[in-house]
Design a protein around this motif. Structure first.
Motif, short mmCIF file in Angstrom:
data_model
loop_
_atom_site.label_atom_id
_atom_site.label_comp_id
_atom_site.label_asym_id
_atom_site.label_seq_id
_atom_site.Cartn_x
_atom_site.Cartn_y
_atom_site.Cartn_z
N ASN A 117 40.68 43.06 51.24
CA ASN A 117 40.59 41.70 51.74
C ASN A 117 39.98 40.77 50.68
N GLU A 118 39.84 39.50 51.03
CA GLU A 118 39.32 38.52 50.07
C GLU A 118 37.89 38.85 49.65
N ASN A 119 37.11 39.33 50.58
CA ASN A 119 35.72 39.66 50.28
C ASN A 119 35.65 40.76 49.22
N PHE A 120 36.49 41.79 49.38
CA PHE A 120 36.49 42.88 48.41
C PHE A 120 37.03 42.42 47.06
N LEU A 121 38.06 41.59 47.07
CA LEU A 121 38.62 41.09 45.82
C LEU A 121 37.58 40.29 45.04
N GLU A 122 36.77 39.54 45.74
CA GLU A 122 35.69 38.80 45.08
C GLU A 122 34.67 39.77 44.49
N PHE A 123 34.38 40.84 45.22
CA PHE A 123 33.45 41.86 44.77
C PHE A 123 33.93 42.54 43.48
N THR A 124 35.23 42.74 43.35
CA THR A 124 35.77 43.45 42.18
C THR A 124 35.63 42.65 40.88
N LYS A 125 35.33 41.37 40.98
CA LYS A 125 35.13 40.56 39.77
C LYS A 125 33.91 41.01 38.98
N LEU A 126 33.06 41.82 39.62
CA LEU A 126 31.86 42.34 38.94
C LEU A 126 32.18 43.54 38.06
#
Length: 297
Positions: free
Chosen positions: A283-292
């Motif tokens: 989901n969008e939340n996880f995709l944002e997390f992967t930017k790390l």
């Protein structure tokens, strides 16, 4: 014979739960639908289009955290048996009969509970061994010989996995046939290829005052094996395997880590599961997390 219906998870523990239930009730022809937590609502509503709860003595739901579907399943005709901590913590049912306990597997939980209900039923050594193998794999201790390979066999069946598993192991575990062994050997060769080709990313993530090394990769099969591999080779704390085809994320961890993966998966991917293995949706939340994350050279 009482008219029952079973809904159970499509994984090894879900299939095992169905087998254990049949052994104790003595009913060899109980209809069963296998599904997943994410697909349960669709599976159940589709079934209701052609069936009525009132026509059944009881409908059972095994190994599925269905607390978000309480509007569908909170009925006096339904019994829910599950061992997921997220289900135990969040369940709010008024009418359904429930047995919700944090346990190493649902198969073992059903065995313990039905042993009290049917004290005269004595399982064979082969049936008890199958329960031990399923329990060992579901809690991922991997201390019972061949439990890992049993899961490989289940997921190597092409179509009608439940029916084929019941055909081959419905009376317990008597060993693998040459057909099963060919499945297992093929899978190990596939895993070796995936390991050679996989690309791994990493990130250091602070959680609760400590910093954890996350490692991740992409795979659409052999999820547990790939998670184990990246955790081992890169000495990770938490391993993530992203399946782009199914849009799912699987969480695994190093045994030294105390984080509850079910709760972490719920926070990052609207998912859930066990302390030691969990999953959720991309989901969008996880995709944002992967930017790390950064690639490991």
């Amino acid at each position: 014979m009482k008219k029952y219906m079973v809904f159970t998870d499509c994984d090894l523990d879900g299939v095992g739960s169905y087998c254990v239930f049949k052994w104790f009730t003595g009913n060899k022809d109980i209809p069963c639908e296998i599904t997943t937590v994410n697909n349960f609502r669709k599976t159940f509503t589709t079934w209701l289009q052609n069936n009525k709860l009132s026509n059944y003595e009881r409908v059972f739901i095994f190994d599925l955290d269905v607390h978000e579907c309480a509007d569908l399943v909170d009925d006096s005709k339904i019994t829910i048996i599950d061992h997921h901590e997220t289900h135990v913590d969040n369940a709010k049912y008024n009418k359904a009969t429930t047995i919700l306990k944090t346990y190493t597997s649902c198969s073992k939980l059903i065995y313990k509970e039905l042993s009290k209900v049917y004290p005269k039923v004595k399982l064979t050594p082969q049936q008890k061994l199958l329960i031990l193998m399923i329990d060992d794999y579901d809690c991922y201790e991997l201390k019972v010989p061949h439990s890992y390979d049993l899961n490989i066999v289940l997921w190597s069946y092409k179509g009608k996995r439940l029916e084929k598993f019941v055909r081959d192991f419905g009376t317990g575990f008597y060993g693998f046939t040459s057909f099963h062994q060919n499945m297992i050997d093929f899978n190990y060769k596939k895993i070796a290829r995936l390991k050679r080709e996989c690309k791994v990313h990493q990130a250091s993530i602070p959680i609760g005052g400590d910093t954890y090394k996350f490692v991740s990769t992409f795979a659409d099969s052999c999820i547990n094996e790939m998670a184990d591999y990246i955790l081992d080779v890169h000495d990770g704390d938490i391993g993530l395997v992203v399946n782009v085809r199914t849009k799912k994320v699987s969480f695994r961890k190093n045994k030294r880590v105390k984080i509850n993966l079910g709760k972490l998966a719920n926070r990052l991917t609207d998912g859930g599961g066990h302390e030691y293995a969990a999953g959720g949706m991309l989901n969008e939340n996880f995709l944002e997390f992967t930017k790390l994350f950064q690639p490991i050279d």
